[in-house]
Write an enzyme that holds these catalytic residues in place. Sequence first.
Site, short mmCIF file in Angstrom:
data_model
loop_
_atom_site.label_atom_id
_atom_site.label_comp_id
_atom_site.label_asym_id
_atom_site.label_seq_id
_atom_site.Cartn_x
_atom_site.Cartn_y
_atom_site.Cartn_z
N TYR A 484 -55.46 15.97 -38.84
CA TYR A 484 -56.00 15.43 -37.58
C TYR A 484 -57.37 14.81 -37.81
O TYR A 484 -57.55 13.62 -37.71
CB TYR A 484 -56.05 16.52 -36.51
CG TYR A 484 -56.42 15.99 -35.15
CD1 TYR A 484 -55.48 15.37 -34.34
CD2 TYR A 484 -57.73 16.08 -34.66
CE1 TYR A 484 -55.81 14.85 -33.09
CE2 TYR A 484 -58.07 15.57 -33.42
CZ TYR A 484 -57.12 14.96 -32.64
OH TYR A 484 -57.46 14.45 -31.41
N SER A 564 -51.83 11.23 -32.23
CA SER A 564 -53.02 10.82 -31.49
C SER A 564 -54.09 10.35 -32.48
O SER A 564 -53.87 9.39 -33.20
CB SER A 564 -53.49 11.97 -30.59
OG SER A 564 -54.38 11.50 -29.62
N HIS A 683 -48.02 11.79 -23.55
CA HIS A 683 -48.74 12.04 -24.79
C HIS A 683 -48.22 13.28 -25.51
O HIS A 683 -48.53 13.49 -26.67
CB HIS A 683 -50.23 12.17 -24.50
CG HIS A 683 -51.10 11.96 -25.69
ND1 HIS A 683 -51.11 10.79 -26.43
CD2 HIS A 683 -52.00 12.78 -26.29
CE1 HIS A 683 -51.97 10.90 -27.41
NE2 HIS A 683 -52.53 12.09 -27.36
#
Length: 713
Positions: A484, A564, A683
Amino acid sequence: MFKTYIGLLLALSLTACNSNQKTTEPAKHMKLKPYPKTKKINLVDDHFGTKVPDPYRWLENDTAADTKEWVLAENEVTNDYLSQIPYRDAIKQRLEKLWNYEKISAPFKEGNYTYYYKNDGLQNQSVIYREKEGGKSEVFLDPNKFSADGTTSLAGINFSKDGSLVAYQISEGGSDWRKVIVLKSEDKSVVGDTLTDIKFSGLSWKGNEGFYYSSYDKPKEGSALSGLTQYHKLYFHKLGTPQSADKLIFGGESTPRRYIGAYLTEDERFLVITAANTTSGNELYIQDLSKSDSKIVQVVADFEKEHDVIDNQGDSLFIFTNLNAPNYKVITVNSEDPKPANWKDLIPETENVLNMGKGGGKLFAVYLKDATSLVKQFNRQGQEERIIELPGLGTANGFDAKQDEKELYYSFTSYVYPPTIFKYDIASGKSVIYKKPQVLFNPENYESKQVFYASKDGTKVPMIITYKKGIVLDGNNPTMLYGYGGFNISLTPSFSVSTVLLLEQGGVYAVANLRGGGEYGEKWHLAGTKEQKQNVFDDFIAAAEYLVKENYTSRERLAISGGSNGGLLVGAAMTQRPDLFKVAFPAVGVLDMLRYHKFTAGAGWAYDYGTADDNKEMFDYLYQYSPYHMLKEGIEYPATMVTTADHDDRVVPAHSFKFAARLQEYNKGANPVLIRIETKAGHGAGKPTTMIIQEQADKWSFMLQNMGIAYKE
């Protein structure tokens, strides 16, 4: 930040493989339909003298007929390809078996009832049950009845202090725009009208009078799913009155802020308001509701650091902050003059990153030590009482309870430890298992170990690698590397029912704790932001190189995944080092770094990214790594499956649309480039179980097929 969660325990199970295994080989010849002929327009932007073509800009219009036609055409290509993979159905069936067991959350008390979440196994949404002491359990709220296909989900629930009233949020199709419904808890009758157009909001009750919530004005330009949402507003809704009459408490033209949150201390004396313009740093305000006509008082006047009031004791406030403490600390101050000059340390900063919980008159310091949990109990004078013994190295969550409770519940998990709920006696410090998932998975057969590898600039980065014991390190193991690296978010160990499918096949699952995250506090976060963002990509690439060097896998057996901001990570890694990866999964990614801030609340991410409008230097930096812009014609890119959803109003699907279109145009060689576009989804939050299982089945099928690996049933 300090947060109190009442949520579903997403326990994930594993079951043992059958002894009579059936092996299915990958398809030898896959027929990939021609990609849709995606039109290109002559559109060029000028950024400080640099001409930047954007031929796929038209795909940003999510409501246009030609965009919808393109989505249908791309999904047809994707579905046709996936349908040819011989073991796709077998993988889906395996995942359904793994998922199909009862999952129960920690209980929580509200008024005369104890509530908990339960999922029978494959229900699309978990159901809230309740029971009185000694009474029978009953269904309180069943989100599966919100919609026929399970795409309308429960997105938050908050009870009044006495438990007699409850307000809950629903999300339709995964959108961040919410509706709020109020009920009388006892008979579940509806109170007043449904509130609409609420976004990025908690619900905080003031007695039984009403509650505070936050939202934006609906966009005037563009669709509700992609239009820019600039300024948050805090309102108070009084029960029995129309939403149009709700009182503006904070925000608006006088104090424009992009993100505003509000909550009351447990005794309901103080209203706490946090206000920010980016995802890092906030102003802090309080209002003493015990005094009539009291004013909102500013505690912290800038956005540089993060601050939250976690509790109070009479006039004394307990504030969780990283002001002059990059790893966070807790301070106390009198509410009459709460400015930082008067702050006194209660729980000082340490070498480990701190998060906080509270309950039963105690404070719980949940430290992050090399991305795993260390929990200590303190009294309210700041004295350490004990270290809470955990089952091993992993992630502990849930150290929150009401002031008068004698016990609390917390969960513990790791990559090889299914999430288990423990009941903790606050006075004695003893933990006992409250709910353990009834799974056939044996952690003794698997290993999860932490390593530290050197990034490009020599920085030591931690990574946890999980696999079946006895695995041979010959470079042939199918491996998934996940990361991430942003927004101060820490990746800590967690058990995944999906990942076990890879482990059962002799695969390796690796999670790298990259700079940009919060694993080592503010310094670690800042080292992966703005002009330092390349450090994040270098850390990820170095993790991949480590796995290859140590013979866990090879380039032909290595996949990367992230969602994301992690989708940006995958997009940057595969465009900078297309030679290093066989398969790539950029999910709901931020892929156009020159225009991300022009959609929904994207401008709030500027603290981490900077924007192309800031200055020439920032534009040049973003342009050099923006995945959409860094795709080059004639390069052989990894087999790629981009995933997004038509109702994603956080990272709008235009990012994925434009990236996939250009990647299909430029990619050289036989590696497929697919985009999987979920409909009636957002999302990620609230996605129904059936949707999750199918997506994961498609992901593992695509990976194994493109690595040429047989599937063992």
